[in-house]
Write a protein that holds these residues in place. Structure first.
Motif, short mmCIF file in Angstrom:
data_model
loop_
_atom_site.label_atom_id
_atom_site.label_comp_id
_atom_site.label_asym_id
_atom_site.label_seq_id
_atom_site.Cartn_x
_atom_site.Cartn_y
_atom_site.Cartn_z
N LEU A 159 -111.96 3.59 37.09
CA LEU A 159 -112.89 2.69 37.77
C LEU A 159 -113.86 3.45 38.67
CD1 LEU A 159 -110.41 -0.20 38.58
CD2 LEU A 159 -112.52 -0.46 37.26
N ARG A 160 -113.37 4.50 39.33
CA ARG A 160 -114.27 5.28 40.19
C ARG A 160 -115.37 5.95 39.37
NH1 ARG A 160 -112.27 10.30 43.77
NH2 ARG A 160 -113.04 11.49 42.00
N LEU A 161 -115.04 6.39 38.17
CA LEU A 161 -116.07 6.99 37.32
C LEU A 161 -117.19 6.00 37.04
CD1 LEU A 161 -116.87 9.51 35.63
CD2 LEU A 161 -115.75 8.39 33.69
N LEU A 162 -116.82 4.76 36.75
CA LEU A 162 -117.84 3.74 36.53
C LEU A 162 -118.61 3.47 37.82
CD1 LEU A 162 -119.20 1.63 34.76
CD2 LEU A 162 -117.35 0.04 35.33
N ALA A 163 -117.90 3.40 38.95
CA ALA A 163 -118.56 3.13 40.22
C ALA A 163 -119.59 4.19 40.56
CB ALA A 163 -117.51 3.03 41.34
N GLU A 164 -119.23 5.45 40.40
CA GLU A 164 -120.16 6.51 40.80
C GLU A 164 -121.36 6.58 39.86
OE1 GLU A 164 -118.03 10.47 38.91
OE2 GLU A 164 -117.22 9.58 40.72
N ASN A 165 -121.18 6.18 38.60
CA ASN A 165 -122.31 6.19 37.67
C ASN A 165 -123.25 5.01 37.90
OD1 ASN A 165 -122.37 8.40 35.45
ND2 ASN A 165 -120.20 7.94 35.72
N LEU A 166 -122.72 3.90 38.37
CA LEU A 166 -123.55 2.73 38.64
C LEU A 166 -124.16 2.78 40.03
CD1 LEU A 166 -121.32 -0.11 37.16
CD2 LEU A 166 -123.40 0.88 36.15
N ALA A 167 -123.61 3.61 40.92
CA ALA A 167 -124.05 3.62 42.32
C ALA A 167 -125.41 4.27 42.51
CB ALA A 167 -123.01 4.33 43.19
N ALA A 168 -125.82 5.14 41.59
CA ALA A 168 -127.12 5.79 41.72
C ALA A 168 -128.23 4.78 41.44
CB ALA A 168 -127.21 6.95 40.74
N PRO A 169 -129.41 5.01 42.01
CA PRO A 169 -130.55 4.15 41.66
C PRO A 169 -130.76 4.17 40.15
CG PRO A 169 -131.08 5.52 43.55
CD PRO A 169 -129.77 6.01 43.03
#
Length: 277
Positions: A239-249
């Motif tokens: 889940l963190r992998l998805l979070a960090e990829n979606l967190a960028a502009p």
């Protein structure tokens, strides 16, 4: 133009300082600027935070070498950690069964090392409140299941079995040259829940066959009594992998990385379910 002491260090290592190329990335200015040549990399701090990052990388690589982990050599360091010149490791982002096994062996060595960890403060994954709010909002809009993510993060934070860890054994931080690897980016070196590095690497490997190699290694080294601990990490780090990829502009996202992260989340859920049955 590079400062005189930096240019002299580059020249002493062999390359022409004027032949180095600056690596520019999208987004706000970074605390460390990077130049690259055929055989060397130069990191030049632009702020106090940049100097801390340089110091952390130097200390981390020296610690890792003592642990038996292959790292690119540090060739020179500036006064006050203002810059760092290192050998440029050959290779590409970790892929292939041999490279994956070598990376996992490096994770084993880090976790088993008894040497004191460096005293330079490790980086954390949490930014300031304003940045955090913006990242959470972008992640939610992108489809991150926030309730599941927060529950998985809290469960991982409660794990008590800790060991030294690289902290971000991401496939791009493992440079593979055939079956040989070099590990870079040691700013998160600290104590973490045991097997964090192994699961982090698993989550970022893009080839399903490589992920299967990582799972087989975990099955071999993690005792059955710790499978619940491992399941918590699998859920959290996928889940963190998805979070960090979606967190960028949106303009700064890598669409291939986002697609990969979306595939890993259900795969992680299936693996975690198997581990606890």
């Amino acid at each position: 133009m590079l400062p005189d002491d930096v240019a002299a260090a580059v020249r002493a290592a062999g390359p022409d300082p004027d032949g180095l190329r600056e690596v520019r990335k999208p987004g706000p200015p970074r605390p460390v600027r990077r130049w690259t040549g055929d055989t060397v990399l130069l990191d030049l701090a632009t702020s106090a935070e940049g100097r801390r990052l340089v110091a952390a990388e130097v200390a981390g690589r020296r610690w890792a070498a003592e642990a038996g982990v292959p790292v690119p050599a540090v060739l020179a360091v500036g006064a006050g950690d203002g810059w760092m010149l290192t050998a440029r490791a050959p290779g590409v982002s970790c892929r292939g069964a041999g490279a994956v096994r070598a990376a996992l062996a490096a994770a084993d060595a880090v976790a088993a090392c008894r040497a004191p960890l460096p005293t330079v403060p490790a980086s954390t994954w949490r930014g300031d409140q304003r940045t955090l709010v913006a990242r959470v909002a972008r992640s939610a809009v992108g489809g991150l299941p926030l309730r599941r993510f927060r529950a998985a993060r809290a469960a991982a934070a409660a794990l008590t079995d800790q060991a030294p860890g690289h902290g971000d054994l991401y496939r791009r931080n493992v440079l593979a040259d055939g079956d040989r690897v070099s590990v870079v980016d040691w700013e998160f070196l600290s104590t973490h829940p045991r097997w964090t590095d192994h699961v982090r690497l698993w989550s970022t490997l893009t080839d399903p066959a490589d992920r299967a190699v990582a799972v087989a290694h975990l099955e071999a080294v993690v005792p059955a009594a710790a499978h619940g601990h491992l399941a918590v990490l699998v859920r959290h780090l996928s889940l963190r992998l998805l979070a960090e990829n979606l967190a960028a502009p949106p303009a700064e996202r890598n669409s291939d990385d986002v697609d990969h992260a979306r595939r890993v989340v259900p795969e992680g859920e299936r693996l975690a379910s198997v581990l606890i049955t």
